[in-house]
Structure formats: structure tokens, C-alpha cells
Design a protein around this motif. Structure first.
Motif, short mmCIF file in Angstrom:
data_model
loop_
_atom_site.label_atom_id
_atom_site.label_comp_id
_atom_site.label_asym_id
_atom_site.label_seq_id
_atom_site.Cartn_x
_atom_site.Cartn_y
_atom_site.Cartn_z
N ILE A 78 60.35 25.88 14.58
CA ILE A 78 59.17 26.36 15.32
C ILE A 78 59.04 25.58 16.64
O ILE A 78 58.86 26.17 17.71
CB ILE A 78 57.89 26.21 14.48
CG1 ILE A 78 57.96 27.14 13.26
CG2 ILE A 78 56.65 26.52 15.30
CD1 ILE A 78 56.91 26.85 12.21
N ALA A 79 59.18 24.25 16.56
CA ALA A 79 59.01 23.42 17.76
C ALA A 79 60.04 23.78 18.82
O ALA A 79 59.75 23.76 20.02
CB ALA A 79 59.13 21.94 17.40
N THR A 80 61.25 24.15 18.37
CA THR A 80 62.28 24.55 19.33
C THR A 80 61.82 25.76 20.14
O THR A 80 61.87 25.76 21.36
CB THR A 80 63.58 24.91 18.58
OG1 THR A 80 63.92 23.81 17.75
CG2 THR A 80 64.70 25.20 19.54
N THR A 83 58.97 24.99 22.55
CA THR A 83 59.42 24.32 23.78
C THR A 83 60.06 25.33 24.73
O THR A 83 59.85 25.28 25.94
CB THR A 83 60.40 23.19 23.44
OG1 THR A 83 59.83 22.44 22.37
CG2 THR A 83 60.62 22.28 24.62
N VAL A 84 60.82 26.26 24.14
CA VAL A 84 61.42 27.31 24.98
C VAL A 84 60.30 28.09 25.69
O VAL A 84 60.35 28.31 26.91
CB VAL A 84 62.29 28.27 24.13
CG1 VAL A 84 62.73 29.46 24.96
CG2 VAL A 84 63.49 27.52 23.59
N ALA A 85 59.27 28.49 24.93
CA ALA A 85 58.17 29.25 25.51
C ALA A 85 57.49 28.45 26.61
O ALA A 85 57.16 28.97 27.69
CB ALA A 85 57.16 29.63 24.43
N ASP A 86 57.29 27.17 26.35
CA ASP A 86 56.61 26.29 27.31
C ASP A 86 57.40 26.20 28.62
O ASP A 86 56.86 26.38 29.71
CB ASP A 86 56.46 24.90 26.67
CG ASP A 86 55.62 23.98 27.52
OD1 ASP A 86 54.66 24.48 28.15
OD2 ASP A 86 55.91 22.77 27.56
N PHE B 21 70.27 23.53 21.80
CA PHE B 21 69.66 24.74 22.35
C PHE B 21 68.62 24.36 23.42
O PHE B 21 68.61 24.91 24.53
CB PHE B 21 69.01 25.53 21.22
CG PHE B 21 68.40 26.83 21.64
CD1 PHE B 21 69.13 27.74 22.40
CD2 PHE B 21 67.11 27.16 21.27
CE1 PHE B 21 68.58 28.95 22.79
CE2 PHE B 21 66.54 28.35 21.67
CZ PHE B 21 67.29 29.26 22.42
N LEU B 22 67.78 23.37 23.08
CA LEU B 22 66.74 22.95 24.02
C LEU B 22 67.34 22.32 25.26
O LEU B 22 66.83 22.50 26.37
CB LEU B 22 65.79 21.97 23.35
CG LEU B 22 64.77 22.62 22.42
CD1 LEU B 22 63.83 21.58 21.88
CD2 LEU B 22 63.99 23.69 23.15
N ALA B 23 68.42 21.58 25.08
CA ALA B 23 69.06 20.96 26.24
C ALA B 23 69.51 22.04 27.22
O ALA B 23 69.33 21.93 28.43
CB ALA B 23 70.25 20.12 25.79
#
Lengths: 203, 201
Positions: A78-80, A83-86, B21-23
Motif C-alpha cells: 500500500i505504501a508503495t 508514494t507513487v500517487a504522492d 519500483f519507488l526508486a
């Protein structure tokens, strides 16, 4: 496993199990950012994005996750997406990102999302989880829109920034403040219960 | 696989996958986010120092930056001071446009604020607040006019208007402006401002 038809799987999120009005989940963003329709809408969309993608991922990898570490795994997933949305909002919609402030990162702790993973996606197929997430998201967006429309119209006399009330209208500032959120939500919950009761007595 | 091993493997791979992915996402959006911020600053500078075509950063410290606004010939015709301070709810960041002697405020713009919607948030509104900041005399300390007036003509040149119901937010903005003007005067005196526009007119 859910035994509902595909249609029911979707529509339950709109009314029978509406996250805000029936399950009373995710009330923090519901109360905090519904002071303007644009904020409510943006929060609804961001939450929907996170919910839909988390449900897809969780339902597709549910077999590999031991139940002891499922909550931790769900929260990381969920946090991933949060963060993408943010980042996405900050990059492409800076004004909205600014007005939502810390509430976008806080989607991580929105109970609707973790709740759907635990109650639905971890037990159902990818397809059903997607339908469920779409239904719940639509229910949440509707609730956010309803609440923010009432608060913005009464609090500022505008809808999406456009003046809808005449010059005679004195804005109810309280509707934009936290008490206005509680009052509006309380009245809407009472209405929802009343409608539900009426609907039952007709059956 | 033993349960404990499986738990470690699952958590590690979930963490690794989401981390990478976040990186990627962070890398893809980083430039755009920085660009947005820069554009916003440039827009605010042009808004508060009228008649300029470009700007240059002259000084920077925590919560205070000074930009020089340049006309077509490249002369600095005014300063844009970006300053932050505590508001009613959270930090307020503003951009103040002055002439080169710091004795006149051209205009004020609010870059970032989290004041109460409908009340304190009006500090970012031109009609209620920012209009009353245009062409102020800042040779001394600027003061707040209480109670609120309904047109800029009712104010002394050294006064600015209060927002009814949001005195604290109005005062917060005033404090940030007065403090930053003071700081910038000191910086100029100490000769720390780079650029040649330090001659007082």
C-alpha cells in the motif's frame, strides 16, 4: 470466497457496504480534506488508485504470503502505491498536491485500503478483487464528493470554485472548519441509516 | 520451505520490489517536481517585481532568499525576497517585491500556507489581503490596521489591512515581512548580497 454476482460485487461498495456511510472507514481524510470539492475529488481519486492497485497486487500474490507477515506485506505494498500517487500529484498537479498536503502520504493508514486487502483481496480471485476495489473506490469517491459539495457550497457559496450562491448568501465559515465536517458527516450518516431502514420496511 | 525462512524471503522480496519500483518512480518524477518548484518561484518573482524580464538569486539562507529582478538591460530594478515564518497553523512562505532601496513594497505573494480555509487562508487572496499590500512604504516598520477596512485608500502608506476573523494569520504575514526586511537590510549593510545593485537610491 465471495458468492455474490459480479454486479453485486461492484454495487455493494456504492451503498450496502459503502466505506464511508456504512462501514465508517477512512474517516480521517473524509473529515479533513472535504472543505473543497477539488480536494475531495483529488483525495478520492488518489485513494481509488491506491486501493485498486493494492488489491490487484495482493490478490495476485496472496498464495506466497504467510499469514504471519501478511499485514506487514500489505502495508509495504500500500505504501508503495501511496508514494507513487504522492510523487505523481507533485509532478503533474502541483496545486492539488499542495492543498492536500500531508493527507496524501496518510492514505497509507486509510482503513478502507488495508480493510479490503484483509477482508477481500487476500481471499478472492484477481478479477473479483478488482471489481470489489472499483466498487469500493466509487463508493468512497461519491461520499467524498457529496460531503465536499455540501461543505463548499455552504461554506464558500461556490462549487469547484464557481460561484453558485447569490450575493445575498452569507458563507457559513463553520462548514469549512473541522466542526462543519463532523456536523455534515453526522447528518449524512443519519440520513443513510434512515433510508436503509425505510428500504427494509418496504421489502 | 520452513515457515520462518518463507517469512524472511517474502518480506525481503516485497521490500526489494517496492523499493526498486519507488526508486524508478522517484527518478522519473524528480526533475519535473524540481522544475515545478523553480517555475513557481520565477512566476512569483515576476509577479511581485513589476516590469522585469529575468531574475537572479543574490543570497540564500534558511528561510530567506533574495532574488534580484532585472529589466531588459540587465539592471537590477528591485528585489524579490522569499521568506518563511510561523503562521497560525503551519509555516507560511511568501514572496515580497521591493524596490532596490527596500523602502517601498511593490507587491506581496503567498507561495505556501496551510491556514484555516475560509479564514486565515484568505492571506493568499488578492481581494481580501494582498491588494492591501501593494505600494506600501517600508522605510520604517509596517503596522496592521485594525479593524479591517474595505478599500486600500483608507490605509496609511505604512499600514496593511487585517482579515476579519484571522488576525493571527494577518499578523504572522506582517511579522515575516518586517523580520525579513530587517534581515535583508543587515545583509546589504554587511555587503553579503552579491550583485552590483547595492547603491541606495
Amino acid at each position: 470466497m465471495s458468492t455474490k454476482s459480479i454486479g453485486q460485487e461492484f454495487t455493494k461498495g456504492l451503498w450496502d457496504e459503502n466505506p464511508v456511510f456504512r462501514q465508517l472507514l477512512g474517516l480521517c481524510p473524509t473529515l479533513a480534506v472535504t472543505n473543497a470539492v477539488i480536494n475531495g475529488l483529488a483525495m478520492g481519486m488518489a485513494t481509488s488508485f491506491v486501493l485498486i492497485f493494492s488489491s490487484l497486487v495482493v490478490s495476485s500474490i496472496k498464495k506466497f504470503i504467510p499469514s504471519q507477515v501478511r499485514i506487514a506485506s500489505y502495508v509495504v505494498i500500500i505504501a508503495t502505491f501511496v508514494t507513487v500517487a504522492d510523487r505523481f500529484l507533485a509532478a503533474f498537479f502541483p496545486p492539488i498536491s499542495k492543498s492536500l498536503g500531508p493527507y496524501v502520504p496518510l492514505i497509507v493508514v486509510n482503513c478502507i485500503i488495508l480493510g479490503r486487502q484483509e477482508a477481500f483481496s487476500s481471499k478472492n480471485t484477481v478479477g473479483r478483487s478488482l471489481i470489489d476495489a472499483l466498487g469500493m473506490s466509487s463508493g468512497f469517491v461519491l461520499a467524498m464528493l457529496l460531503l465536499s459539495a455540501i461543505r463548499e457550497i455552504l461554506g464558500m457559496g461556490t462549487f469547484l470554485g464557481y460561484q453558485v450562491m447569490g450575493p445575498w448568501f452569507e458563507p457559513w465559515i463553520i462548514m469549512l472548519l473541522p466542526p462543519g465536517a463532523f456536523i455534515t458527516l453526522g447528518i449524512l450518516l443519519a440520513l443513510a441509516l434512515q433510508i436503509e431502514r425505510k428500504a427494509k420496511s418496504w421489502k | 520451505m520452513k515457515l520462518s525462512t518463507q517469512m524472511v524471503v517474502v518480506l525481503t522480496s516485497v521490500g526489494l520490489l517496492s523499493g526498486s519500483f519507488l526508486a524508478t518512480v522517484g527518478h522519473l518524477t524528480k526533475e519535473r517536481i524540481a522544475l515545478n518548484k523553480q517555475r513557481e518561484t520565477e512566476k512569483a518573482i515576476i509577479q511581485v517585481v513589476p516590469g522585469i524580464v529575468s531574475s537572479q538569486k543574490l543570497y540564500e539562507e534558511r528561510d530567506l532568499s533574495v532574488y534580484g529582478g532585472k529589466d531588459a538591460e540587465g539592471n537590477i530594478v528591485g528585489f524579490a525576497i522569499q521568506a518563511s515564518g510561523i503562521g497560525f497553523q503551519d509555516k507560511i512562505t511568501l514572496m515580497l517585491g521591493t524596490n532596490t532601496s527596500l523602502k517601498k513594497i511593490n507587491r506581496l505573494a503567498i507561495l505556501d500556507q496551510k491556514e484555516t480555509p475560509g479564514l486565515g487562508a484568505k492571506i493568499a487572496n488578492s481581494e481580501f489581503f494582498l491588494l492591501y499590500w501593494e505600494n506600501r512604504d517600508s522605510s520604517g516598520t509596517i503596522t496592521l490596521h485594525k479593524p479591517a477596512v474595505s478599500s486600500p485608500e483608507e490605509l496609511l502608506p505604512t499600514e496593511v489591512n487585517t482579515i476579519t476573523g484571522a488576525t493571527i494569520s494577518s499578523e504572522a504575514v506582517l511579522n515575516i515581512v518586517n523580520t525579513s526586511l530587517e534581515q535583508v537590510r543587515k545583509i546589504i549593510k554587511e555587503g553579503k548580497l552579491t550583485g552590483e545593485a547595492q547603491d541606495v537610491n
